[in-house]
Design a protein around this motif. Structure first.
Motif, PDB file in Angstrom:
ATOM      1  N   PHE A  51     -43.140 -16.733  31.366  1.00 52.54           N
ATOM      2  CA  PHE A  51     -42.225 -15.673  31.795  1.00 52.54           C
ATOM      3  C   PHE A  51     -42.491 -14.409  31.002  1.00 52.54           C
ATOM      4  O   PHE A  51     -42.851 -14.469  29.818  1.00 52.54           O
ATOM      5  N   THR A  52     -42.265 -13.264  31.647  1.00 53.22           N
ATOM      6  CA  THR A  52     -42.409 -11.970  30.975  1.00 53.22           C
ATOM      7  C   THR A  52     -41.218 -11.097  31.328  1.00 53.22           C
ATOM      8  O   THR A  52     -40.915 -10.899  32.511  1.00 53.22           O
ATOM      9  N   ILE A  53     -40.560 -10.587  30.291  1.00 54.82           N
ATOM     10  CA  ILE A  53     -39.446  -9.663  30.484  1.00 54.82           C
ATOM     11  C   ILE A  53     -39.949  -8.238  30.278  1.00 54.82           C
ATOM     12  O   ILE A  53     -40.757  -7.982  29.385  1.00 54.82           O
ATOM     13  N   VAL A 108     -32.865 -17.110  28.156  1.00 51.93           N
ATOM     14  CA  VAL A 108     -34.254 -17.260  28.586  1.00 51.93           C
ATOM     15  C   VAL A 108     -35.139 -16.248  27.858  1.00 51.93           C
ATOM     16  O   VAL A 108     -36.146 -16.602  27.253  1.00 51.93           O
ATOM     17  N   ALA A 109     -34.757 -14.984  27.913  1.00 50.69           N
ATOM     18  CA  ALA A 109     -35.539 -13.933  27.283  1.00 50.69           C
ATOM     19  C   ALA A 109     -34.651 -12.724  27.063  1.00 50.69           C
ATOM     20  O   ALA A 109     -33.702 -12.502  27.823  1.00 50.69           O
ATOM     21  N   SER A 110     -34.955 -11.955  26.032  1.00 49.28           N
ATOM     22  CA  SER A 110     -34.198 -10.742  25.774  1.00 49.28           C
ATOM     23  C   SER A 110     -35.127  -9.678  25.213  1.00 49.28           C
ATOM     24  O   SER A 110     -36.208  -9.987  24.684  1.00 49.28           O
ATOM     25  N   LEU A 111     -34.662  -8.444  25.310  1.00 49.98           N
ATOM     26  CA  LEU A 111     -35.510  -7.319  24.933  1.00 49.98           C
ATOM     27  C   LEU A 111     -34.645  -6.210  24.356  1.00 49.98           C
ATOM     28  O   LEU A 111     -33.614  -5.850  24.927  1.00 49.98           O
ATOM     29  N   THR A 112     -35.075  -5.697  23.189  1.00 49.22           N
ATOM     30  CA  THR A 112     -34.463  -4.515  22.605  1.00 49.22           C
ATOM     31  C   THR A 112     -35.544  -3.444  22.485  1.00 49.22           C
ATOM     32  O   THR A 112     -36.684  -3.653  22.890  1.00 49.22           O
ATOM     33  N   ALA A 113     -35.179  -2.326  21.875  1.00 50.14           N
ATOM     34  CA  ALA A 113     -36.174  -1.271  21.697  1.00 50.14           C
ATOM     35  C   ALA A 113     -37.311  -1.717  20.782  1.00 50.14           C
ATOM     36  O   ALA A 113     -38.425  -1.218  20.878  1.00 50.14           O
ATOM     37  N   ALA A 114     -37.006  -2.679  19.903  1.00 54.48           N
ATOM     38  CA  ALA A 114     -37.989  -3.069  18.900  1.00 54.48           C
ATOM     39  C   ALA A 114     -38.608  -4.436  19.133  1.00 54.48           C
ATOM     40  O   ALA A 114     -39.718  -4.701  18.662  1.00 54.48           O
ATOM     41  N   THR A 115     -37.896  -5.309  19.801  1.00 52.83           N
ATOM     42  CA  THR A 115     -38.361  -6.698  19.866  1.00 52.83           C
ATOM     43  C   THR A 115     -38.218  -7.275  21.263  1.00 52.83           C
ATOM     44  O   THR A 115     -37.389  -6.843  22.069  1.00 52.83           O
ATOM     45  N   THR A 116     -39.030  -8.292  21.502  1.00 60.67           N
ATOM     46  CA  THR A 116     -38.919  -9.108  22.706  1.00 60.67           C
ATOM     47  C   THR A 116     -38.839 -10.557  22.261  1.00 60.67           C
ATOM     48  O   THR A 116     -39.595 -10.989  21.385  1.00 60.67           O
ATOM     49  N   HIS A 117     -37.932 -11.283  22.856  1.00 56.50           N
ATOM     50  CA  HIS A 117     -37.709 -12.663  22.447  1.00 56.50           C
ATOM     51  C   HIS A 117     -37.763 -13.575  23.661  1.00 56.50           C
ATOM     52  O   HIS A 117     -37.185 -13.268  24.702  1.00 56.50           O
TER      53      HIS A 117
END
Length: 119
Positions: free
Chosen positions: A66-68, A48-57
């Motif tokens: 939706f917002t992660i 559905v959604a993912s988040l790293t230190a640099a990016t949001t997908h």
């Protein structure tokens, strides 16, 4: 041992909102990525959604709805879900990818939380 505890699922009418939370506890050296997946009956689990230190997908079907986000101090990831549709009905799973000093990569999953959207 890493544990992911999810909360916030439930029953909501179409057009409504829910906020999922996932708190990570245990020995975590470094978090590479946190994210949310979902699995509807008879279907495969999907991102559905993912988040790293640099990016949001975000996958296309949730973009704009939706917002992660994360609270790094609490090792918690959230999924704010707005304008929910019946097709969003699924079990939602929290996912954490962590790395450790000797190069190990570990993938952890929460137990899942049910989201049901009525029409």
């Amino acid at each position: 041992q890493v544990q992911l505890v999810e909360s916030g699922g439930g029953l909501v009418q179409a057009g409504g909102s829910l906020r999922l939370s996932c708190a990570a506890s245990g020995t975590i050296f470094s978090i590479n990525r946190m994210g949310w997946y979902r699995q509807a009956p008879g279907k495969q689990r999907e991102l559905v959604a993912s988040l790293t230190a640099a990016t949001t997908h975000y996958v296309d079907f949730v973009k704009g709805r939706f917002t992660i986000s994360t609270d790094n101090a609490k090792n918690t990831v959230y999924l704010q879900m707005n304008s929910l549709k019946p097709e969003d009905t699924a079990v939602y799973y929290c996912n954490l990818v962590a790395s450790y000093p000797l190069g190990q990569i570990q993938v952890h999953w929460g137990q899942g939380t049910q989201v049901t959207v009525s029409s």
